[in-house]
Design a protein around this motif. Sequence first.
Motif, PDB file in Angstrom:
ATOM      1  N   ALA A 276     -11.084  -8.078   9.002  1.00 45.87           N
ATOM      2  CA  ALA A 276     -11.473  -9.403   8.515  1.00 45.87           C
ATOM      3  C   ALA A 276     -10.574  -9.988   7.427  1.00 45.87           C
ATOM      4  O   ALA A 276     -10.446 -11.211   7.304  1.00 45.87           O
ATOM      5  CB  ALA A 276     -12.907  -9.336   7.985  1.00 45.87           C
ATOM      6  N   THR A 277      -9.934  -9.130   6.642  1.00 43.47           N
ATOM      7  CA  THR A 277      -9.281  -9.595   5.410  1.00 43.47           C
ATOM      8  C   THR A 277      -8.193 -10.645   5.661  1.00 43.47           C
ATOM      9  O   THR A 277      -8.109 -11.643   4.930  1.00 43.47           O
ATOM     10  CB  THR A 277      -8.693  -8.389   4.647  1.00 43.47           C
ATOM     11  OG1 THR A 277      -9.703  -7.390   4.600  1.00 43.47           O
ATOM     12  CG2 THR A 277      -8.273  -8.750   3.244  1.00 43.47           C
TER      13      THR A 277
ATOM     14  N   GLY B  14     -19.282   6.827  16.891  1.00 45.26           N
ATOM     15  CA  GLY B  14     -18.973   6.044  15.684  1.00 45.26           C
ATOM     16  C   GLY B  14     -17.644   5.309  15.743  1.00 45.26           C
ATOM     17  O   GLY B  14     -17.209   4.724  14.756  1.00 45.26           O
TER      18      GLY B  14
ATOM     19  N   ASP C  65     -17.945  -7.700   5.320  1.00 44.00           N
ATOM     20  CA  ASP C  65     -16.816  -7.792   4.381  1.00 44.00           C
ATOM     21  C   ASP C  65     -17.208  -8.610   3.168  1.00 44.00           C
ATOM     22  O   ASP C  65     -17.830  -9.668   3.313  1.00 44.00           O
ATOM     23  CB  ASP C  65     -15.622  -8.481   5.057  1.00 44.00           C
ATOM     24  CG  ASP C  65     -14.652  -7.468   5.614  1.00 44.00           C
ATOM     25  OD1 ASP C  65     -15.020  -6.786   6.573  1.00 44.00           O
ATOM     26  OD2 ASP C  65     -13.541  -7.368   5.056  1.00 44.00           O
TER      27      ASP C  65
ATOM     28  N   LEU D 134     -17.512   5.446   6.053  1.00 43.28           N
ATOM     29  CA  LEU D 134     -18.509   4.411   6.351  1.00 43.28           C
ATOM     30  C   LEU D 134     -17.936   3.028   6.062  1.00 43.28           C
ATOM     31  O   LEU D 134     -18.341   2.031   6.656  1.00 43.28           O
ATOM     32  CB  LEU D 134     -19.737   4.599   5.462  1.00 43.28           C
ATOM     33  CG  LEU D 134     -20.585   5.842   5.673  1.00 43.28           C
ATOM     34  CD1 LEU D 134     -21.640   5.912   4.596  1.00 43.28           C
ATOM     35  CD2 LEU D 134     -21.229   5.789   7.044  1.00 43.28           C
TER      36      LEU D 134
ATOM     37  N   GLY E 226     -14.569   0.881   3.463  1.00 44.15           N
ATOM     38  CA  GLY E 226     -13.466   1.044   2.524  1.00 44.15           C
ATOM     39  C   GLY E 226     -12.913  -0.295   2.095  1.00 44.15           C
ATOM     40  O   GLY E 226     -13.247  -1.338   2.674  1.00 44.15           O
TER      41      GLY E 226
ATOM     42  N   TYR F 193      -5.752  -6.311  -3.245  1.00 49.64           N
ATOM     43  CA  TYR F 193      -4.562  -6.779  -2.499  1.00 49.64           C
ATOM     44  C   TYR F 193      -4.090  -8.085  -3.141  1.00 49.64           C
ATOM     45  O   TYR F 193      -4.399  -9.161  -2.697  1.00 49.64           O
ATOM     46  CB  TYR F 193      -4.868  -6.946  -1.000  1.00 49.64           C
ATOM     47  CG  TYR F 193      -6.081  -7.778  -0.672  1.00 49.64           C
ATOM     48  CD1 TYR F 193      -7.352  -7.252  -0.720  1.00 49.64           C
ATOM     49  CD2 TYR F 193      -5.957  -9.126  -0.324  1.00 49.64           C
ATOM     50  CE1 TYR F 193      -8.466  -8.028  -0.435  1.00 49.64           C
ATOM     51  CE2 TYR F 193      -7.060  -9.908  -0.022  1.00 49.64           C
ATOM     52  CZ  TYR F 193      -8.309  -9.342  -0.083  1.00 49.64           C
ATOM     53  OH  TYR F 193      -9.414 -10.120   0.188  1.00 49.64           O
TER      54      TYR F 193
ATOM     55  N   GLY G  61     -11.421  -6.536  -2.140  1.00 49.12           N
ATOM     56  CA  GLY G  61     -12.538  -6.644  -1.195  1.00 49.12           C
ATOM     57  C   GLY G  61     -12.840  -5.323  -0.525  1.00 49.12           C
ATOM     58  O   GLY G  61     -12.172  -4.308  -0.762  1.00 49.12           O
TER      59      GLY G  61
ATOM     60  N   ARG H 273     -21.448   2.482  11.920  1.00 49.96           N
ATOM     61  CA  ARG H 273     -21.366   3.783  11.240  1.00 49.96           C
ATOM     62  C   ARG H 273     -22.474   3.943  10.224  1.00 49.96           C
ATOM     63  O   ARG H 273     -23.038   5.018  10.065  1.00 49.96           O
ATOM     64  CB  ARG H 273     -20.010   3.934  10.560  1.00 49.96           C
ATOM     65  CG  ARG H 273     -18.981   4.248  11.572  1.00 49.96           C
ATOM     66  CD  ARG H 273     -17.752   4.888  11.014  1.00 49.96           C
ATOM     67  NE  ARG H 273     -16.737   4.829  12.052  1.00 49.96           N
ATOM     68  CZ  ARG H 273     -15.455   4.888  11.825  1.00 49.96           C
ATOM     69  NH1 ARG H 273     -15.015   5.014  10.596  1.00 49.96           N
ATOM     70  NH2 ARG H 273     -14.609   4.824  12.823  1.00 49.96           N
TER      71      ARG H 273
HETATM   72  P1  HAM Z   1     -11.041  -0.347   7.628  1.00 51.94           P
HETATM   73  O1  HAM Z   1     -11.115   0.918   6.818  1.00 51.94           O
HETATM   74  O2  HAM Z   1     -10.027  -0.416   8.672  1.00 51.94           O
HETATM   75  O3  HAM Z   1     -10.848  -1.516   6.576  1.00 51.94           O
HETATM   76  O4  HAM Z   1     -12.461  -0.653   8.282  1.00 51.94           O
HETATM   77  C1  HAM Z   1     -13.627  -0.705   7.497  1.00 51.94           C
HETATM   78  C2  HAM Z   1     -14.728   0.126   8.138  1.00 51.94           C
HETATM   79  O5  HAM Z   1     -14.981  -0.355   9.454  1.00 51.94           O
HETATM   80  C3  HAM Z   1     -14.401   1.593   8.347  1.00 51.94           C
HETATM   81  O6  HAM Z   1     -14.598   2.341   7.166  1.00 51.94           O
HETATM   82  C4  HAM Z   1     -15.388   1.979   9.424  1.00 51.94           C
HETATM   83  O7  HAM Z   1     -16.668   2.212   8.879  1.00 51.94           O
HETATM   84  C5  HAM Z   1     -15.458   0.708  10.249  1.00 51.94           C
HETATM   85  N1  HAM Z   1     -14.617   0.868  11.448  1.00 51.94           N
HETATM   86  C6  HAM Z   1     -13.285   0.739  11.552  1.00 51.94           C
HETATM   87  N2  HAM Z   1     -12.876   0.939  12.808  1.00 51.94           N
HETATM   88  C7  HAM Z   1     -13.980   1.204  13.548  1.00 51.94           C
HETATM   89  C8  HAM Z   1     -14.230   1.491  14.923  1.00 51.94           C
HETATM   90  N3  HAM Z   1     -13.246   1.532  15.804  1.00 51.94           N
HETATM   91  N4  HAM Z   1     -15.523   1.692  15.316  1.00 51.94           N
HETATM   92  C9  HAM Z   1     -16.540   1.640  14.430  1.00 51.94           C
HETATM   93  N5  HAM Z   1     -16.360   1.366  13.116  1.00 51.94           N
HETATM   94  C10 HAM Z   1     -15.105   1.163  12.671  1.00 51.94           C
HETATM   95  C11 HAM Z   1     -10.671  -2.814   6.926  1.00 51.94           C
HETATM   96  O8  HAM Z   1     -10.823  -3.260   8.026  1.00 51.94           O
HETATM   97  C12 HAM Z   1     -10.349  -3.699   5.729  1.00 51.94           C
HETATM   98  N6  HAM Z   1     -10.191  -5.069   6.212  1.00 51.94           N
HETATM   99  C13 HAM Z   1     -11.416  -3.597   4.665  1.00 51.94           C
HETATM  100  C14 HAM Z   1     -11.146  -4.488   3.483  1.00 51.94           C
HETATM  101  C15 HAM Z   1     -11.734  -5.655   3.207  1.00 51.94           C
HETATM  102  N7  HAM Z   1     -10.219  -4.286   2.543  1.00 51.94           N
HETATM  103  C16 HAM Z   1     -10.249  -5.300   1.676  1.00 51.94           C
HETATM  104  N8  HAM Z   1     -11.152  -6.143   2.076  1.00 51.94           N
END
Ligand code: HAM
Length: 469
Positions: free
Chosen positions: A116-117, A153, A162, A324, A326, A330, A346, A353
């Motif tokens: 989303a970011t 998961g 987000d 779960l 993160g 940025y 963010g 999850r």
């Molecule tokens: P990310 O760690 O890639 O961060 O994804 C955030 C969360 O989404 C993960 O910790 C996990 O719980 C869930 N997730 C990711 N991929 C999958 C998947 N394939 N299936 C199920 N759940 C999943 C981000 O996306 C960043 N944009 C977070 C962020 C926002 N950083 C700053 N602002």
Amino acid sequence: MTPKKSKPVKKSAPAKSNPPVKKEASATGAEKAKKTYALVRGMHDVLPKEEKFWKRFYHGVESVADYFQFGRIETPVLEEAGLYIRSVGKGTDIIDKEMYVFEDKDGSKLAMRPEATAGLARAFISNGLWNLSQPVKVWCWESMFRHDRPQAGRYREHHQVDFEVYGIKDPAIDAELIVAAYSLYQDLGLPVEIRLNSVGTPAERARYVEELTSYYRQKRSYLCEDCRVRLTKNPLRLLDCKNEQCLPIRDEAPQILDWLDEESKKYFMKIVEYLDAVSIPYTLAPYLVRGLDYYTGVVFEFYTLSETETTPEGVKTESQQSALGGGGRYDLLVEELGGRPTPAVGFGLGVERAIMALEQYQRKNHLVEPEPVYDIYFAQLGEEAKRQGLKMLMEMRKGGLKIAFNFAKGSLKAQLEAANNIKVPYVVILGQKEVQDETVIIRDMESGVQEIVGHKKLEATIKKKLGRV
Ligand code: HAM
């Protein structure tokens, strides 16, 4: 969506439980009628039995967002592919392996939101949100698409919550955001801990990466194949490797906190002090670097507490479980995407999850998700009672009464049984005689005592019995 000339995507084997899908062109009329469609691999349905968890999480998110004064924002599923490549970075799994990219009818390259970011930063710029008083705090609840290998998961479409804060760089804001995420899990009833690190400014990181690369080069022959590629392509990602043969090498690797300058160290320690002040459980995770390139300072991830393992010496170790959620700081992304210099921080939390972890936690601890509570059960007998009943249900709903009913059930016995199962205190019975008399029977389910009241007095009588007047 029918991708044209999209990146070649490996064809996945059909799920075992699904019958083979016949080609429509060769099917006869009768076969066509019988054809079933399988769920696309990596996708999932959310069924009514899971809905109570989704609803609770969503309401929890809304309430935390209101409390911390975040405004809801929605961005489209489709963005220019370049937005993600620029933000998340080449060499990351999301960009190199997982993003759904296709060519639109006008030839432009579009991507289905993998995270989303980047889209939110684009929306911040496109809508001139920098003109608002800072910080600008937004949240969203959206589906994300990643062509990853499906497993428990991990889906190809998942949902994330987000929260993002733009415009201010202050350790108190970083801590506030971590507290907001922690509160979400707390409200959900899921014990979590936070793992915390910093990935430094680009200059600090460049110095660190140089050191890291030289360390890993000496160990090259012991690395897995992926890591050998990472060593030349994106050395920071070496620290993400979960391969058994690479873990001991990583455990001896230089740590980025030692390569931060004084100012960055001080900033990071202030966040830690804030977390100490509110007694939030965290561990410092020196090798946590996150799988996205836009971070410039603190990074963090959430894990269920039970997933943190403890060695016989009492030392907490990282478990191999998936995070779960993160996030992190940025500060350069908005500017890199053409906006004014705007620091930002963010997080993204995986909805599936969190729900999976909650279900596991409840099962392990013999906890039961509360069922909806109804004020009365409305039982009807006959066609006319249904017609009038529908009208009465509408009126009582407006009056704020929660009413259970089932027009598919005909017998009074079955309806009383259903009422008993959901433990309502009163049943309102509308039979043919009551329809004619414009009355209803109110049955006290505990004592079995019944009384007759006129239609017009029904709502007030029920409310009185429930102590609502
Ligand atoms: P990310 O760690 O890639 O961060 O994804 C955030 C969360 O989404 C993960 O910790 C996990 O719980 C869930 N997730 C990711 N991929 C999958 C998947 N394939 N299936 C199920 N759940 C999943 C981000 O996306 C960043 N944009 C977070 C962020 C926002 N950083 C700053 N602002």
